[in-house]
Design an enzyme around this catalytic site. Structure first.
Site, PDB file in Angstrom:
ATOM      1  N   TYR A 120      -0.458   2.592  -0.864  1.00  0.00           N
ATOM      2  CA  TYR A 120      -1.867   2.946  -0.663  1.00  0.00           C
ATOM      3  C   TYR A 120      -2.775   1.896  -1.301  1.00  0.00           C
ATOM      4  CZ  TYR A 120      -0.227   7.727   0.428  1.00  0.00           C
ATOM      5  OH  TYR A 120       0.402   8.834   0.954  1.00  0.00           O
ATOM      6  N   HIS A 135       9.229   6.787  -0.625  1.00  0.00           N
ATOM      7  CA  HIS A 135       8.215   7.077   0.389  1.00  0.00           C
ATOM      8  C   HIS A 135       8.816   7.433   1.749  1.00  0.00           C
ATOM      9  CE1 HIS A 135       3.725   6.069   1.297  1.00  0.00           C
ATOM     10  NE2 HIS A 135       4.112   7.133   1.946  1.00  0.00           N
TER      11      HIS A 135
END
Length: 284
Positions: A52, A110
């Site tokens: 991110y 992730h």
């Protein structure tokens, strides 16, 4: 507003709130402002990720907030390009440096990236990082049941949490059942099911609005309450103070079994909004 948020106890003993705050795309000074606002509203579980590119934003918000660090649960995620054991450990250290934190409360892989086939190696690195005190609890994101079963078989350690795409169009009933059998708590990303223009806005559907009116709530609150009653932790993102307050104010009412079924009736066989099937999709 009811600030008394229920908690889950993960399979390693860590207690986490029944709702969290997503930070995807929150960056820079405005991102810091939004996250500080969320902390002041009452969120204590904050979700970010290496990819991110805002771990520093989260860390800055923690420093600016009046909430003590030990009251917070900060979660980040390991990207696919660092699934090698040694690279994973360095990446976790880098995550900590970026956020200026001594530890993460939760750290997840992730995506499994099964074509690369290194997610077990990455999991072994997370186990070691936990031993070193970098992380309090280790989990996964977007892992299918077969991925989790392999982790458990080869390492003897089950993830504490699995963050998955979960919303009314994709209720993940089988995934949730399998995860529960291993004591894995689910966390819902994209909990409202927005982000794809081809998909209807479920919070404005007449059936959802009727339920909302019956409880004096909004359509969004109905959907988020549905998640918590399924036993999954929603992590909605909201930039404004008003929406942050709305999203967290869901623990003073309860949906009936029939109302739960109405929300679940939007489910589709494959309701993934972006076609990111973890058996094929890879993220680096």
């Amino acid at each position: 507003m009811n600030h008394r948020i229920p908690e889950y106890t993960l399979n390693d003993g860590l207690k986490v709130p029944a709702i969290g705050f997503g930070t995807y795309s929150l960056k820079g000074a405005e991102g810091v402002k939004s996250i500080v606002s969320a902390l002041e509203v009452g969120y204590r579980l904050i979700d970010t990720a290496y990819n991110y590119e805002n771990e520093a934003t989260v860390g800055k918000a923690i420093k600016q907030s009046s909430v003590a660090r030990e009251e917070l649960l900060i979660s980040s995620k390991l990207p696919g390009r660092y699934h090698d054991y040694n690279k994973a450990l360095v990446a976790i250290e880098e995550s900590l440096y970026r956020a200026d934190l001594d530890y993460y409360d939760l750290y997840l892989i992730h995506w499994p990236n099964p074509k690369q086939g290194k997610y077990v190696e990455a999991w072994q690195a997370l186990i070691e990082a936990k031993k070193r005190g970098y992380i309090r609890s280790i989990g996964v994101s977007n892992f299918l049941p077969e991925h989790n079963e392999r982790l458990i078989k080869e390492t003897g350690v089950a993830p504490s949490l699995n963050q998955i795409e979960l919303h009314p169009f994709f209720d993940q009933a089988e995934q949730r059942k399998k995860d529960s059998e291993h004591g894995i708590v689910n966390e819902s990303w994209s909990p409202i099911g927005r982000g794809n223009d081809a998909v209807q806005d479920v919070v404005k559907d007449e059936k959802i609005l009727r339920i909302a009116e019956a409880h004096g709530k909004t359509g969004t609150q109905v959907i988020l309450r549905w998640h918590t009653q399924l036993g999954s932790i929603p992590i909605p993102k909201a930039g404004s103070f008003q929406h942050q307050k709305e999203n967290i104010d869901i623990f003073d009412f309860e949906l009936s079994e029939q109302e739960m079924e109405v929300v679940s009736s939007f489910n589709r066989q494959d309701g993934r909004l972006w076609g990111q099937d973890p058996s094929e999709y890879e993220e680096f």
